[in-house]
Design an enzyme around this catalytic site. Structure first.
Site, short mmCIF file in Angstrom:
data_model
loop_
_atom_site.label_atom_id
_atom_site.label_comp_id
_atom_site.label_asym_id
_atom_site.label_seq_id
_atom_site.Cartn_x
_atom_site.Cartn_y
_atom_site.Cartn_z
N ILE A 104 87.41 61.52 31.30
CA ILE A 104 86.90 60.39 30.53
C ILE A 104 85.39 60.35 30.74
O ILE A 104 84.92 60.08 31.85
CB ILE A 104 87.56 59.07 30.99
N GLU A 142 91.34 65.42 37.11
CA GLU A 142 92.08 65.46 38.38
C GLU A 142 92.04 64.10 39.07
O GLU A 142 93.04 63.61 39.59
CB GLU A 142 91.47 66.49 39.33
N1 THU Z 1 85.73 68.11 34.47
C1 THU Z 1 87.00 67.79 34.87
O1 THU Z 1 87.68 66.97 34.26
N2 THU Z 1 87.48 68.41 35.99
C2 THU Z 1 86.77 69.32 36.73
O2 THU Z 1 87.22 69.74 37.79
C3 THU Z 1 85.51 69.83 36.24
C4 THU Z 1 84.86 69.02 35.17
C5 THU Z 1 85.21 67.46 33.27
C6 THU Z 1 84.13 66.45 33.53
C7 THU Z 1 83.39 66.46 32.23
O3 THU Z 1 84.02 65.54 31.33
C8 THU Z 1 83.57 67.85 31.69
O4 THU Z 1 84.65 68.42 32.42
C9 THU Z 1 82.35 68.75 31.83
O5 THU Z 1 81.88 68.73 33.11
#
Ligand code: THU
Length: 142
Positions: A58, A70
């Protein structure tokens, strides 16, 4: 650890469990709010009794307020009374290659049992499964 899942003494979660977790993480990814990075991420957390909590990333115009998939899934599980009984987490994204959890998510994961299995899956069928303790060997703790 209490309520240890039957992993058949294997170093991995059973294949059917892994596939189920990955598929729920993929469904969660469909709900991603990621207009800034345009990277959709999905995660699913498994408890010893078989409950699954999913989450997606989000984002926010104030970038630092963004929460990773996560952490959304883990916080949903913890806020419903789970933590010590969490046995696995799967994470997927739009990328072909497996996506490893970011450093901040690893620190959050480090408050879960240390042998929690983290499954990082790509959408090319490739996956990596590691114990949490291997992903963050020198965690910060108090
Ligand atoms: N992101 C995640 O949801 N999990 C991760 O472990 C790495 C990054 C998301 C955060 C952001 O919305 C997008 O990926 C780019 O960084």
């Amino acid at each position: 650890m209490k309520n240890k899942p039957d992993t058949g003494e294997a170093d991995h979660l059973p294949q059917a469990v892994r596939n189920e977790l990955i598929s729920l993480a993929i469904s969660a990814k469909e709900k991603s709010y990621s207009p800034y990075s345009k990277l959709r991420v999905g995660a699913a957390v498994l408890t010893a009794s078989g409950k699954i909590y999913s989450g997606t990333n989000i984002e926010n115009a104030s970038y630092g307020a963004t929460v990773c998939a996560e952490r959304v899934a883990i916080f949903k599980a913890i806020s419903e009374g789970h933590r010590e009984d969490i046995v696995g987490l799967a994470v997927v994204s739009d990328q072909a290659q497996p996506i490893p959890p970011c450093g901040m998510c690893r620190q959050v994961l480090s408050e879960l049992p240390e042998d929690v299995r983290v499954i990082m899956a790509g959408n090319n069928g490739e996956f990596i499964e590691e114990r949490m303790s291997k992903l963050l060997p020198y965690k910060f703790y108090l």
